[in-house]
Scaffold this active site. Structure first.
Site, short mmCIF file in Angstrom:
data_model
loop_
_atom_site.label_atom_id
_atom_site.label_comp_id
_atom_site.label_asym_id
_atom_site.label_seq_id
_atom_site.Cartn_x
_atom_site.Cartn_y
_atom_site.Cartn_z
CE1 TYR A 1 -4.06 2.14 0.85
CE2 TYR A 1 -2.55 2.94 2.53
CZ TYR A 1 -3.76 3.01 1.77
OH TYR A 1 -4.86 4.06 1.78
CE LYS B 1 -3.62 4.93 -1.64
NZ LYS B 1 -4.68 5.32 -2.35
#
Length: 308
Positions: A165, A169
């Site tokens: 993640y 991001k």
């Protein structure tokens, strides 16, 4: 100053629940025509319960707005192209893209399956790339566009168990850093939103119900609206949550110069404190600026006069 989106067309991905739903509802309330995208978000009319996206569309229509549901998978570029084509044919333009779709597959890197890692990167990073690519030429031709990438504190600062993640991001921040340069002369502004809100993705991470009550989606959406307004900034990382707002920046220290005979790994290691000295640090816009800075420092150190 009142922000209105009358006559504007917006696409919000992952808009069936949570932050995406909040973004879609507020854009519509302020006059935008909205494509409510959510995976599996449009049904064929053969019966059954409404999809999450259709439920949001019904809320918008009931409030006097205009919206359509769309179930495109953001990892599938052909589906995304079709979604954008439908919006452009129906309303004549696309002004706003909110890249919000996301998933979690939290595990420490040692235990994380590579398929999960790839899936998270595909949804968050490549999903944003696919959607942005599909609207980019439309926005260039109409000389207007507002695009928001959804980043995260996990990407900006790291978070245990979220290497997949966090990588994705941080990737969208790098994506924004270049697009804001390429789109500026076409009236396209590109920004990042780093939200903290109580959604399905945070319920398992933050167990305190009192804390979750403070983290309303609406407080984050206020920041989103600012980033897609006509007077929006460009290349801004807005952090938003619980009514608090801040800007995240990537800063580079002034650094040091080592003459050729001292350019060794040992000297770099022994000078890390001086290299990290925060006095005079600055935010660079465009990677070339770093190159120019380094050349200027080297030229000054070696007594070389540069042309221009």
């Amino acid at each position: 100053m009142s922000i209105s989106f009358d006559g504007k067309v917006a696409i919000v991905t992952g808009a069936g629940n949570g932050l995406g739903r909040s973004h879609a509802l507020e854009l519509a309330r302020r006059g935008a025509k909205v494509v409510v995208n959510d995976l599996g978000g449009a049904r064929d009319g053969s019966g059954g319960s409404l999809s999450a996206a259709e439920t949001v569309v019904q809320e918008i229509i009931a409030a006097g707005g205009e919206a359509i549901a769309n179930g495109a998978n953001v990892t599938d570029y052909l589906q995304v192209q079709e979604m954008v084509r439908e919006a452009a044919e129906r309303w004549g333009r696309v002004d706003i893209l909110v890249n919000n779709a996301g998933i979690l597959r939290d595990k420490s890197f040692a235990k994380a399956p590579m398929d999960d890692f790839k899936l998270v990167v595909d949804v968050h990073l490549m999903g944003s790339v696919n959607c942005t690519k599909a609207v980019w030429e439309i926005m260039r031709e109409q000389h207007y566009g507002r695009i928001v990438m959804t980043t995260s504190s996990s990407g900006l600062y790291g978070n245990f168990g979220q290497s997949n993640y966090g990588a994705a991001k941080t990737g969208v921040v790098g994506f924004m850093n270049t697009l804001c340069l390429e789109g500026e002369k076409y009236g396209i502004k590109v920004n990042c939103l780093s939200p903290t809100a109580a959604t399905r993705m945070t319920e398992d991470v933050i167990p305190d119900p009192k804390a979750l009550e403070l983290l309303t989606p609406e407080s984050v959406t206020a920041g989103l609206i600012a980033l897609v307004a006509e007077d929006a900034p460009n290349r801004f990382i807005l952090c938003a949550g619980a009514g608090a707002y801040a800007k995240a920046r990537i800063l580079e220290t002034e650094g040091i110069y080592l003459p050729p005979e001292q350019q060794t790994a040992e000297n770099v290691l022994s000078n890390l404190d001086a290299i990290a000295d925060e006095r005079g640090q600055q935010e660079l816009v465009g990677g070339l600026n770093q190159t120019v800075k380094f050349i200027q420092k080297a030229a000054q150190g070696m007594g070389v006069k540069l042309d221009g």
